[in-house]
Design an enzyme around this catalytic site. Structure first.
Site, PDB file in Angstrom:
ATOM      1  N   ASN A 133       0.862  -1.171  -0.107  1.00  0.00           N
ATOM      2  CA  ASN A 133       0.112   0.043  -0.086  1.00  0.00           C
ATOM      3  C   ASN A 133       0.711   1.269   0.129  1.00  0.00           C
ATOM      4  O   ASN A 133       0.335   2.478   0.144  1.00  0.00           O
ATOM      5  CB  ASN A 133      -0.981  -0.104   1.295  1.00  0.00           C
ATOM      6  CG  ASN A 133      -1.820  -1.305   1.187  1.00  0.00           C
ATOM      7  OD1 ASN A 133      -1.680  -2.112   2.111  1.00  0.00           O
ATOM      8  ND2 ASN A 133      -2.653  -1.271   0.440  1.00  0.00           N
ATOM      9  N   GLN A 170      -1.024   0.085  -3.697  1.00  0.00           N
ATOM     10  CA  GLN A 170      -0.532   1.496  -4.411  1.00  0.00           C
ATOM     11  C   GLN A 170       0.476   1.018  -5.215  1.00  0.00           C
ATOM     12  O   GLN A 170       0.567   1.497  -6.462  1.00  0.00           O
ATOM     13  CB  GLN A 170      -0.103   2.181  -2.878  1.00  0.00           C
ATOM     14  CG  GLN A 170       0.770   3.523  -3.653  1.00  0.00           C
ATOM     15  CD  GLN A 170      -0.338   4.471  -3.953  1.00  0.00           C
ATOM     16  OE1 GLN A 170      -1.465   4.674  -3.794  1.00  0.00           O
ATOM     17  NE2 GLN A 170       0.188   5.395  -4.932  1.00  0.00           N
ATOM     18  N   ILE A 181       1.175   6.930  -0.072  1.00  0.00           N
ATOM     19  CA  ILE A 181       0.506   5.945   0.754  1.00  0.00           C
ATOM     20  C   ILE A 181      -1.094   5.887   0.240  1.00  0.00           C
ATOM     21  O   ILE A 181      -1.584   6.578   0.044  1.00  0.00           O
ATOM     22  CB  ILE A 181       0.512   6.331   2.425  1.00  0.00           C
ATOM     23  CG1 ILE A 181       1.856   6.468   2.767  1.00  0.00           C
ATOM     24  CG2 ILE A 181      -0.498   5.419   3.000  1.00  0.00           C
ATOM     25  CD1 ILE A 181       1.875   7.347   4.002  1.00  0.00           C
ATOM     26  N   CYS A 182      -1.478   4.610   0.121  1.00  0.00           N
ATOM     27  CA  CYS A 182      -2.584   4.256  -0.270  1.00  0.00           C
ATOM     28  C   CYS A 182      -3.674   3.974   1.234  1.00  0.00           C
ATOM     29  O   CYS A 182      -3.495   2.768   1.547  1.00  0.00           O
ATOM     30  CB  CYS A 182      -2.994   3.270  -1.078  1.00  0.00           C
ATOM     31  SG  CYS A 182      -4.655   2.990  -1.567  1.00  0.00           S
ATOM     32  N   LEU A 183      -4.204   4.960   1.601  1.00  0.00           N
ATOM     33  CA  LEU A 183      -5.188   4.704   2.909  1.00  0.00           C
ATOM     34  C   LEU A 183      -6.272   5.472   3.001  1.00  0.00           C
ATOM     35  O   LEU A 183      -6.321   6.836   2.647  1.00  0.00           O
ATOM     36  CB  LEU A 183      -4.100   5.071   4.039  1.00  0.00           C
ATOM     37  CG  LEU A 183      -4.696   4.440   5.589  1.00  0.00           C
ATOM     38  CD1 LEU A 183      -4.766   3.124   5.690  1.00  0.00           C
ATOM     39  CD2 LEU A 183      -3.765   5.123   6.684  1.00  0.00           C
TER      40      LEU A 183
END
Lengths: 199, 459
Positions: free
Chosen positions: A83, A126, A91-93
């Site tokens: 991610n 990500q 960051i993929c959050l």
């Protein structure tokens, strides 16, 4: 910067610095410069993960509309995580995007990131390469993440096999960073990595 | 914190159930008041806005049982979406209804807050809030830096060591630089000393040479001293005695005593700046008083000599004869300047200021003496000089006598001749009048012939 944002950041910093997590050196936040627009975060790799013992630097940018919009956070330290982009550190959050809530704080964000390190989400990746490795070859992913943590974030475990492979590529005139990235994405297959680099 | 959250969740459920039962604001406010009745003393934590992390001002109670400031609520609605900032529950319906009925602010809770935390509310509205916050905040910043026991001392010592080393290095560098400078200076000084020695050597050689020359010249002078009348003193001797110029003037005055009528005229040219002007002037003057050729030439040449000695050239005399011939109106005969006589007169003149010469020589000898240390030689030289000067003076006296006699004679002659001159037209001594020029002379022409006009003065 809006008064409310500055006030919030001040109070949040106070909160973070007085929190238990800081006392346990789990997370850390400090200001960058005089303005409250940019901060430097640091999270410790959570235990029982390949990131254990490593410390990851984060860049936190506070938007003008904070806390009604999420802060922009990215990893400064290179990390092997599905991610997080292994190249840019993006960051993929969800909570840093659409799921942000004004009640969230820097502390909750950092803790969320720690949680993300502990439980990667390869289905919402990500970095697709890392995500595939995480899903298909979890063993190699674990070792690679450990190796990256060791190489860039001060992780404790040293993988001599990977080190040797990197050295062999370095002998061919490849930079260490490129060699590591290529080998990691090729599941540490030296031939494929060489091919990838020199093709 | 955990229990309160749980209670919130239950309240949320209760509210949602109630809202489902289409119960309105009054019901909600009842609900709030009932909850505050349950907890008559509000905890500060409960009345802290989760958005701005301050005490709630004009609290807004959302249907999900979350409370926040009115300002935070409006900002949230404007900048974010229509959902609860805590639980993300959609609040659009409630929002619209509350705005319509003007019951957004939970007045009951607000009154309670004001009642329970009046000082906090006041500080919230006050101006000094921000500074206090900053003061609160900043001391907490360096909290994370902890030094091991003795670490600071070690660091301090290290720094001290570093500073000392730096200082040492700098001092060494400075010393080296100064040493270099000293060496350079010494070298320079040695060079200077050598140059001075060289100069001294040259000076001594020059002195010796000068003395030798002086000796030779004295010998020559001695030789010539025996035949004073014929030997003119070489003009190159004069520049050497530049210092005696001022003394020559009083000597000249001595001569002028014998010719009182001319004394003023003689003084003037000596002050004249031009070298040529006095010469011509003198020749003109001499022409006027033709009766005393010798004495006049003497005085005129004296002034020439003064000029010459000042300007270090003898040319004016050679040039003098080239001036256009003057037909003075007072004299029947045109006398050309006799430069040849200059030698004699010059000789006379030098003879006159012989005392000064001796003085000069004495000075010269005195200055030479300590260097050479040849006292005897100097004495001899001085003796010779005195002898020579004495002879000169004698000659001078004789000449003066002769000059006076001649002048008297000439004066008489002039008187006698002047009355007898025939000025009538056609005669030998007629006035030379200017010829009538038809065209007016241009300015240029007048410039071109000033000497001509001068030489033909109108009667």
């Amino acid at each position: 910067m809006a008064n409310i944002a500055v006030q919030r950041i001040k109070r949040e910093l106070k909160e973070v610095l007085n929190s238990d997590e800081v006392a346990r050196c789990s997370i850390h936040v400090e200001l960058v410069g005089e303005s409250f627009a940019e901060l430097k975060g640091e999270i410790a790799g959570p235990p029982d993960t390949p990131y254990e013992g490593a410390r990851f630097q984060l860049e936190i940018k506070i938007p003008e509309t904070y806390p009604f919009n999420p802060p922009k956070v990215r990893f400064v330290t290179k990390i092997w995580h599905p991610n997080v982009s292994s190249v840019t550190g993006a960051i993929c959050l969800d909570i840093l995007k659409h799921q942000w809530a004004a009640a969230m704080t820097l502390r909750t964000v950092l803790l969320s990131l720690q949680a993300l390190l502990a439980s990667p989400e390869p289905d919402d990746p990500q970095d697709a390469v890392v995500a595939r490795q995480c899903k298909d070859k979890p063993q190699i992913f674990h070792l690679t993440a450990q190796h990256w943590a060791n190489a860039y974030a001060g992780g404790p475990s040293i993988n001599t096999d990977y080190e040797n492979k990197i050295r062999r590529l370095k002998d061919l005139g490849v930079t260490e960073m490129n060699a590591r990235a290529s080998l990691s994405s090729c599941d540490w297959d030296l031939e494929r990595a060489t091919e990838q680099i020199f093709s | 914190m955990a229990p309160s959250r749980r209670s919130t969740v239950t309240k949320v459920r209760a509210t949602s159930r109630r809202s489902k039962a289409s119960e309105t604001n009054t019901d909600q406010s009842q609900n709030v008041s009932s909850s505050s009745e349950e907890k008559p003393f509000l905890l500060l934590e409960d009345v802290t806005c989760k958005i701005c992390l301050n005490l709630m001002v004009k609290p807004v109670s959302l249907p999900c049982r979350h409370d926040l400031c009115y300002s935070c609520y409006t900002s949230c609605v404007e900048k974010s979406n229509l959902s609860c900032p805590m639980c993300r529950k959609r609040i659009s319906v409630w929002c619209r209804q509350a705005t319509k009925t003007n019951t957004v602010i939970n007045e009951v809770l607000w009154q309670q807050i004001q009642a329970q935390f009046p000082e906090l509310v006041a500080s919230q509205n006050g101006e000094g809030k921000d500074e206090k916050d900053v003061e609160d905040f900043f001391p907490t910043v360096p909290m994370h830096q902890f030094a091991e026991p003795g670490e600071l001392l070690k660091e301090f010592e290290l720094e001290q060591e570093r500073r000392r080393k730096e200082e040492e290095e700098r001092r060494k560098e400075e010393e080296k630089a100064s040493a270099d400078l000293i060496a350079e200076l010494a070298k320079e000084q040695a060079e200077l000393a050598r140059a001075e020695a060289e100069l001294e050597r040259i000076r001594q050689a020059d002195e010796a040479l000068a003395l030798e020359l002086a000796e030779k010249e004295d010998n020559i002078r001695k030789l010539r001293g025996s035949k004073i009348v014929q030997t003119p003193i070489s003009s190159r001797k004069r520049p050497r005695k530049m210092s005696s110029d001022s003394k020559t003037t009083p000597a000249a005055k001595k001569i002028n005593k014998f010719f009182p009528s001319r004394s003023n005229e003689n003084d003037e040219p000596s002050r004249s700046p031009s070298a040529f002007a006095p010469v011509t002037e003198h020749f003109q003057k001499r022409d006027i008083s033709m009766s005393e050729p010798r004495s006049s030439s003497c005085t005129s040449l004296e002034s020439i000599d003064q000029e010459v000695s000042k300007r270090l050239h003898f040319r004016p005399i050679n040039a003098a004869p080239l001036t256009p011939p003057k037909n003075s109106p007072g004299n029947s005969e045109i006398v050309k300047p006799q430069v040849v006589s200059a030698a004699k007169n010059l000789n006379q003149l030098y003879g006159l200021d012989g005392e000064n010469l001796t003085e000069d020589l004495k000075q010269n000898n005195n200055s030479d003496e300590p260097i050479k240390g040849a006292g005897v030689l100097a004495e001899e030289l001085r003796e010779m000089e005195r002898e020579w000067l004495r002879k000169k003076l004698e000659q001078e006296e004789a000449d003066k006598e002769l000059a006076r006699k001649l002048q008297e004679e000439l004066d008489q002659e002039a008187k006698s001749t002047r009355s007898l001159v025939n000025r009538s037209k056609g005669s030998k001594d007629e006035y030379q009048l200017r010829k009538i020029v038809k065209n007016q002379p241009t300015i240029e022409a007048s410039f071109q012939r000033p000497s001509l006009r001068k030489s033909h003065p109108l009667p």
